[in-house]
Design an enzyme around this catalytic site. Structure first.
Site, short mmCIF file in Angstrom:
data_model
loop_
_atom_site.label_atom_id
_atom_site.label_comp_id
_atom_site.label_asym_id
_atom_site.label_seq_id
_atom_site.Cartn_x
_atom_site.Cartn_y
_atom_site.Cartn_z
N GLY A 154 0.69 -1.28 -0.10
CA GLY A 154 0.01 0.09 0.02
C GLY A 154 1.01 1.07 0.11
CG ASN A 194 -1.66 -3.82 -2.72
OD1 ASN A 194 -2.46 -4.76 -2.79
ND2 ASN A 194 -0.43 -4.10 -3.34
CB THR A 195 -3.88 2.56 -3.78
OG1 THR A 195 -2.38 2.57 -3.26
CG2 THR A 195 -4.16 4.10 -3.54
CE LYS A 247 4.77 -1.62 -12.43
NZ LYS A 247 5.83 -1.77 -11.63
CB THR A 272 1.68 -5.92 -16.30
OG1 THR A 272 2.17 -7.29 -15.68
CG2 THR A 272 1.24 -6.28 -17.71
N GLY A 309 7.60 -11.62 -14.07
CA GLY A 309 7.82 -13.17 -14.04
C GLY A 309 9.15 -13.57 -14.53
CE1 TYR A 334 10.35 -7.25 -4.81
CE2 TYR A 334 9.73 -5.01 -5.46
CZ TYR A 334 9.86 -6.10 -4.35
OH TYR A 334 9.83 -5.61 -3.08
CB THR A 335 9.02 -11.90 -8.04
OG1 THR A 335 8.10 -11.04 -7.69
CG2 THR A 335 8.71 -13.30 -7.13
#
Ligand SMILES: Cc1cc2nc3c(=O)[nH]c(=O)nc-3n(C[C@H](O)[C@H](O)[C@H](O)COP(=O)(O)O)c2cc1C
Length: 341
Positions: A114, A177-178, A213, A241, A293, A314-315
């Site tokens: 958030g 999340n917002t 984005k 994305t 991904g 990122y992940t």
């Protein structure tokens, strides 16, 4: 090295592990380790888009270093660019914890952070010391308590605060999340938002590229509406994305998913979905920064083949560690030709 540390990190609470890792990496030990991390720096990796020189096409995705604490470290680890943020005008704490979860069976994460961040003023000071040669984009958003009809003011405030410090801007209208943020992806509010930002850019001495984005959860007709608005507003490109709210085709048992609850899912399950969105945007001749991904050099190649000019991770970095950066930079990354850039 990371394969030794990872089991320890994966036993810790995910958000604590994240904070701890960033602290360690920022210490003398971390910096010495980063110096040992040798990455390819060939000229074949150089890219020149939007008048910006990227020493390679691999970027750190938004959310990893929201507050721009570790720019010298990302530089040493070999990233060509870093997207900081999402930054909001005022600092905010984000959602109650726990709000970050691992799904190892799916090589994925779920987060509902958030937009926890230190706010534009403090973060802007850190950008004054950004390493030479590292391209830094600022991903901007609105504060949770700013009503949607006043959101433009928040984006404008961030744009102006960072205008002379950032190399490019990403307008985040896709975080799940917002509350209601994704309503800004609808054509009319999006058009108003982009026109206001482009108008502000046109008044500055130097042009800076603006990207939006987008979410992977949009239908094809909706994507085409966004593409039309993006073209009309003449924005520089699209970051595709963000995370998904979908929980389809996961190996993680439903009972665990239900216990985790809401949030955006990132990582391997996003790969194909984000690639198909990237291809569609590419067909419309809009430049893409592709994210979602990437876990290997081959994934990075495929993301560019799908149509991305630049890519972000990122992940994959959480699961694979810094060796992923080296593997990607050693892979035969195609050079995407962008007409007019
Ligand atoms: C913990 C976490 C926090 C994130 N925070 C942000 C954010 O603040 N702003 C944003 O635009 N994207 C954010 N993202 C989304 C990533 O930038 C990226 O779009 C997404 O995770 C897909 O890439 P990946 O599969 O390589 O992780 C976040 C992702 C994660 C996992």
């Amino acid at each position: 090295m990371y394969f030794i540390i990872r089991p320890i990190l994966f036993r810790m609470d995910p958000e604590k592990a994240h904070e701890w890792t960033l602290q360690v990496l920022n210490s003398v030990w971390g910096r010495s380790f980063a110096k040992l991390h040798k990455v390819p720096r060939h000229s074949r990796l150089h890219r020149l888009y939007w008048g910006i020189h990227f020493r390679n096409p691999l970027g750190l995705a938004a959310g990893m270093d929201k507050n721009a604490y570790l720019l010298p470290l990302w530089d040493m680890l070999g990233f060509g660019f870093v997207e900081i943020g999402t930054v909001t005008p005022r600092p905010q704490e984000g959602n109650p914890k726990p709000r970050l979860f691992r799904l190892p069976l799916d090589k994925a994460l779920i987060n509902r952070l958030g937009f926890n961040n230190d706010g534009a003023a403090q973060i802007a000071h850190r950008l004054e010391y950004k390493p030479d040669g590292l391209v830094v984009g600022v991903n901007i958003g609105k504060n949770k308590d700013t009503p949607l009809d006043k959101a433009v003011n928040d984006y404008l405030a961030c744009l102006m605060r960072f205008y002379d410090l950032a190399d490019y801007f990403t307008i985040n209208v896709s975080s799940p999340n917002t509350p209601d943020l994704r309503l800004l992806e609808h054509p009319f509010p999006l058009k108003q938002l982009l026109e206001a930002l482009q108008n502000a850019v046109s008044k500055q001495k130097r042009w800076k590229p603006i990207f939006i984005k987008i979410s992977p959860d949009i239908s094809m007709p909706k994507l085409h509406e966004i593409i039309a608005v993006a073209k009309q507003a003449q924005i520089a490109g699209i970051v595709a994305t963000n995370t998904t709210t979908s929980r389809e085709n996961l190996k993680t048992p439903t009972t665990i998913l239900e216990k985790i609850g809401e949030g955006g899912l990132s990582g391997a399950p996003l790969f194909a979905k984000s690639n198909s969105i990237i291809s569609e945007i590419d067909k419309a001749n809009i430049p893409v920064i592709g994210v979602g991904g990437i876990f290997s050099g081959q994934d990075a190649v495929e993301k560019i083949q799908a149509g991305a000019a630049l890519i972000q991770i990122y992940t994959g970095l959480i699961y694979r560690g810094p060796s992923l950066i080296r593997e990607i930079l050693k892979a035969p990354l195609p050079h995407k030709y962008l007409a007019n850039y």
